[in-house]
Design a protein around this motif. Structure first.
Motif, PDB file in Angstrom:
ATOM      1  N   ARG A  52     -12.726  11.159  10.888  1.00 38.53           N
ATOM      2  CA  ARG A  52     -11.371  11.226  10.331  1.00 38.53           C
ATOM      3  C   ARG A  52     -10.696   9.867  10.435  1.00 38.53           C
ATOM      4  N   HIS A  53      -9.737   9.649   9.561  1.00 43.64           N
ATOM      5  CA  HIS A  53      -8.929   8.440   9.663  1.00 43.64           C
ATOM      6  C   HIS A  53      -8.070   8.504  10.918  1.00 43.64           C
ATOM      7  N   ALA A  54      -7.770   7.338  11.463  1.00 41.85           N
ATOM      8  CA  ALA A  54      -6.761   7.278  12.507  1.00 41.85           C
ATOM      9  C   ALA A  54      -5.462   7.862  11.951  1.00 41.85           C
ATOM     10  N   PRO A  55      -4.616   8.426  12.816  1.00 43.07           N
ATOM     11  CA  PRO A  55      -3.444   9.168  12.331  1.00 43.07           C
ATOM     12  C   PRO A  55      -2.334   8.269  11.786  1.00 43.07           C
ATOM     13  N   VAL A  56      -2.674   7.529  10.737  1.00 42.61           N
ATOM     14  CA  VAL A  56      -1.708   6.673  10.057  1.00 42.61           C
ATOM     15  C   VAL A  56      -1.815   6.949   8.559  1.00 42.61           C
ATOM     16  N   GLN A  57      -0.726   7.345   7.951  1.00 46.21           N
ATOM     17  CA  GLN A  57      -0.707   7.571   6.507  1.00 46.21           C
ATOM     18  C   GLN A  57      -0.861   6.255   5.759  1.00 46.21           C
ATOM     19  N   GLY A  58      -1.624   6.261   4.674  1.00 49.68           N
ATOM     20  CA  GLY A  58      -1.784   5.054   3.882  1.00 49.68           C
ATOM     21  C   GLY A  58      -2.716   5.274   2.712  1.00 49.68           C
ATOM     22  N   LEU A  59      -3.134   4.170   2.089  1.00 45.71           N
ATOM     23  CA  LEU A  59      -4.101   4.200   1.004  1.00 45.71           C
ATOM     24  C   LEU A  59      -5.245   3.265   1.346  1.00 45.71           C
ATOM     25  N   VAL A  60      -6.459   3.662   0.972  1.00 51.55           N
ATOM     26  CA  VAL A  60      -7.632   2.813   1.124  1.00 51.55           C
ATOM     27  C   VAL A  60      -8.042   2.340  -0.265  1.00 51.55           C
ATOM     28  N   VAL A  61      -8.161   1.028  -0.434  1.00 54.81           N
ATOM     29  CA  VAL A  61      -8.426   0.452  -1.750  1.00 54.81           C
ATOM     30  C   VAL A  61      -9.612  -0.510  -1.669  1.00 54.81           C
ATOM     31  N   SER A  62     -10.126  -0.898  -2.821  1.00 52.85           N
ATOM     32  CA  SER A  62     -11.187  -1.908  -2.869  1.00 52.85           C
ATOM     33  C   SER A  62     -10.556  -3.306  -2.895  1.00 52.85           C
ATOM     34  N   ARG A  63     -11.375  -4.318  -2.654  1.00 50.08           N
ATOM     35  CA  ARG A  63     -10.873  -5.694  -2.673  1.00 50.08           C
ATOM     36  C   ARG A  63     -10.340  -6.063  -4.054  1.00 50.08           C
ATOM     37  N   ARG A  64     -10.945  -5.530  -5.098  1.00 44.50           N
ATOM     38  CA  ARG A  64     -10.506  -5.837  -6.456  1.00 44.50           C
ATOM     39  C   ARG A  64      -9.071  -5.372  -6.700  1.00 44.50           C
ATOM     40  N   ASP A  65      -8.692  -4.257  -6.063  1.00 47.09           N
ATOM     41  CA  ASP A  65      -7.351  -3.708  -6.283  1.00 47.09           C
ATOM     42  C   ASP A  65      -6.238  -4.629  -5.802  1.00 47.09           C
ATOM     43  N   ILE A  66      -6.532  -5.459  -4.810  1.00 47.00           N
ATOM     44  CA  ILE A  66      -5.468  -6.290  -4.235  1.00 47.00           C
ATOM     45  C   ILE A  66      -5.644  -7.760  -4.593  1.00 47.00           C
ATOM     46  N   ALA A  67      -6.502  -8.061  -5.561  1.00 49.63           N
ATOM     47  CA  ALA A  67      -6.723  -9.452  -5.945  1.00 49.63           C
ATOM     48  C   ALA A  67      -5.463 -10.041  -6.568  1.00 49.63           C
ATOM     49  N   GLY A  68      -5.169 -11.289  -6.241  1.00 48.70           N
ATOM     50  CA  GLY A  68      -4.055 -11.993  -6.863  1.00 48.70           C
ATOM     51  C   GLY A  68      -2.712 -11.735  -6.201  1.00 48.70           C
ATOM     52  N   ALA A  69      -1.713 -12.432  -6.695  1.00 47.48           N
ATOM     53  CA  ALA A  69      -0.366 -12.364  -6.114  1.00 47.48           C
ATOM     54  C   ALA A  69       0.230 -10.968  -6.238  1.00 47.48           C
ATOM     55  N   ASN A  70      -0.014 -10.290  -7.363  1.00 45.09           N
ATOM     56  CA  ASN A  70       0.525  -8.940  -7.521  1.00 45.09           C
ATOM     57  C   ASN A  70      -0.013  -8.003  -6.451  1.00 45.09           C
ATOM     58  N   GLY A  71      -1.288  -8.163  -6.122  1.00 43.48           N
ATOM     59  CA  GLY A  71      -1.879  -7.316  -5.098  1.00 43.48           C
ATOM     60  C   GLY A  71      -1.244  -7.540  -3.738  1.00 43.48           C
ATOM     61  N   GLU A  72      -0.998  -8.787  -3.400  1.00 39.06           N
ATOM     62  CA  GLU A  72      -0.367  -9.093  -2.126  1.00 39.06           C
ATOM     63  C   GLU A  72       1.039  -8.519  -2.056  1.00 39.06           C
ATOM     64  N   ARG A  73       1.790  -8.646  -3.155  1.00 34.29           N
ATOM     65  CA  ARG A  73       3.145  -8.085  -3.175  1.00 34.29           C
ATOM     66  C   ARG A  73       3.109  -6.569  -3.093  1.00 34.29           C
ATOM     67  N   ALA A  74       2.145  -5.961  -3.780  1.00 32.53           N
ATOM     68  CA  ALA A  74       2.015  -4.507  -3.749  1.00 32.53           C
ATOM     69  C   ALA A  74       1.731  -4.013  -2.329  1.00 32.53           C
ATOM     70  N   MET A  75       0.869  -4.739  -1.604  1.00 32.60           N
ATOM     71  CA  MET A  75       0.570  -4.359  -0.229  1.00 32.60           C
ATOM     72  C   MET A  75       1.831  -4.408   0.640  1.00 32.60           C
ATOM     73  N   ALA A  76       2.603  -5.456   0.490  1.00 33.36           N
ATOM     74  CA  ALA A  76       3.818  -5.599   1.292  1.00 33.36           C
ATOM     75  C   ALA A  76       4.821  -4.501   0.966  1.00 33.36           C
ATOM     76  N   THR A  77       4.979  -4.211  -0.322  1.00 35.54           N
ATOM     77  CA  THR A  77       5.940  -3.186  -0.735  1.00 35.54           C
ATOM     78  C   THR A  77       5.518  -1.808  -0.243  1.00 35.54           C
ATOM     79  N   MET A  78       4.237  -1.488  -0.364  1.00 37.38           N
ATOM     80  CA  MET A  78       3.755  -0.188   0.091  1.00 37.38           C
ATOM     81  C   MET A  78       3.902  -0.042   1.604  1.00 37.38           C
ATOM     82  N   ALA A  79       3.682  -1.112   2.349  1.00 39.16           N
ATOM     83  CA  ALA A  79       3.879  -1.061   3.798  1.00 39.16           C
ATOM     84  C   ALA A  79       5.332  -0.765   4.128  1.00 39.16           C
ATOM     85  N   ASP A  80       6.262  -1.384   3.378  1.00 41.40           N
ATOM     86  CA  ASP A  80       7.688  -1.128   3.586  1.00 41.40           C
ATOM     87  C   ASP A  80       8.044   0.324   3.288  1.00 41.40           C
ATOM     88  N   GLU A  81       7.310   0.942   2.379  1.00 41.01           N
ATOM     89  CA  GLU A  81       7.569   2.335   2.006  1.00 41.01           C
ATOM     90  C   GLU A  81       6.857   3.330   2.923  1.00 41.01           C
TER      91      GLU A  81
END
Length: 267
Positions: A52-81
């Motif tokens: 099982r995952h550790a008891p932390v809600q989140g999303l698991v993605v591939s490296r391709r999903d977070i490529a580039g500046a948009n991916g980095e911003r998306a990660m930060a925004t999702m963490a804030d949410e």
């Protein structure tokens, strides 16, 4: 699709483990890769991990999903949410992460020259399909349009996605004497009792932030608990799957070592 019988890929010996690194969600995910490297080097047997995952809600993605500046911003925004992003080594697109998901990982050495990804996907999916039958549910594989991380080897019940799958091949075929011995890591994420609507909303927000044209529909997926129509959480599912797998693989003529004692360890 290839015609290789998945049973020809089965090893003579198999270890079933239930390791969970609860102190680190990311290390818990990447633990599959560490086990797979040991399998490739011959320091441990081919291994199946039910975890099982550790008891932390989140999303698991591939490296391709977070490529580039948009991916980095998306990660930060999702963490804030409150939906942190964790990156896996296998491909595919985003899947939910959290205590309501059960993971089934297969880690085999690369020893079969003519093996195909299809054969390894069948090796991954067929035990789950047979486990669902054991639970009183009919399941099959195939695409489910509109589902998260859609693919030809989704496992579905009643036309709704329950399991997402992914696969990674590393190294070569030369075996343990090679400088880079290879392994195959095939992985299944089983939705047990999470809030699927909330999780899919998070997936759609993530891809919206990255600018990707992804629109996942909550009605395309379900959970095992919903299909069983009775309470069934990830701890129960973990015990049930491990108890099913040991005699299942033994019946295939495999010598099985099973860490069943770890199945009841709380997160």
């Amino acid at each position: 699709m290839g015609n290789t019988d998945w049973r020809t890929l089965l090893p003579m010996e198999l270890e079933i483990v239930a390791d969970e690194l609860v102190e680190s969600p990311l290390n818990n995910i990447l633990h599959d890769d560490e086990i797979a490297k040991q399998v490739a080097q011959g320091t441990r047997a081919a291994t199946v991990r039910v975890w099982r995952h550790a008891p932390v809600q989140g999303l698991v993605v591939s490296r391709r999903d977070i490529a580039g500046a948009n991916g980095e911003r998306a990660m930060a925004t999702m963490a804030d949410e409150g939906w942190p992003i964790f990156v896996r080594s296998t491909g595919g697109t985003a899947v939910p992460h959290g205590i309501g998901m059960l993971n089934f990982s297969v880690m085999f050495p690369r020893q079969h020259e003519k093996a195909t990804t299809d054969a390894y996907y069948r090796l991954l999916c067929q035990p789950l399909i047979d486990w669902f039958v054991h639970l009183g549910l009919a399941a099959t594989t195939g695409e489910v349009p509109g589902s998260y991380c859609d693919g030809g080897y989704n496992v579905q019940i009643d036309g709704k996605k329950i399991v997402g799958t992914a696969q990674a091949w590393r190294g070569g075929l030369a075996g343990t004497t090679s400088r880079h011995p290879g392994y195959v890591l095939a992985h299944a994420c089983i939705a047990i009792d999470l809030d699927i609507t909330e999780a899919i909303s998070a997936i759609n927000r993530f891809y919206g932030y990255t600018g990707a044209a992804v629109d996942v529909q909550p009605e395309a997926a379900s959970t095992l608990q919903e299909r069983m129509r009775r309470p069934f959480d990830s701890a129960q599912a973990k015990r049930s799957l491990i108890e099913f797998l040991e005699p299942y693989f033994t019946a295939q003529g495999i010598i099985v070592r099973c860490q069943t004692a770890l199945a009841d360890r709380p997160l």
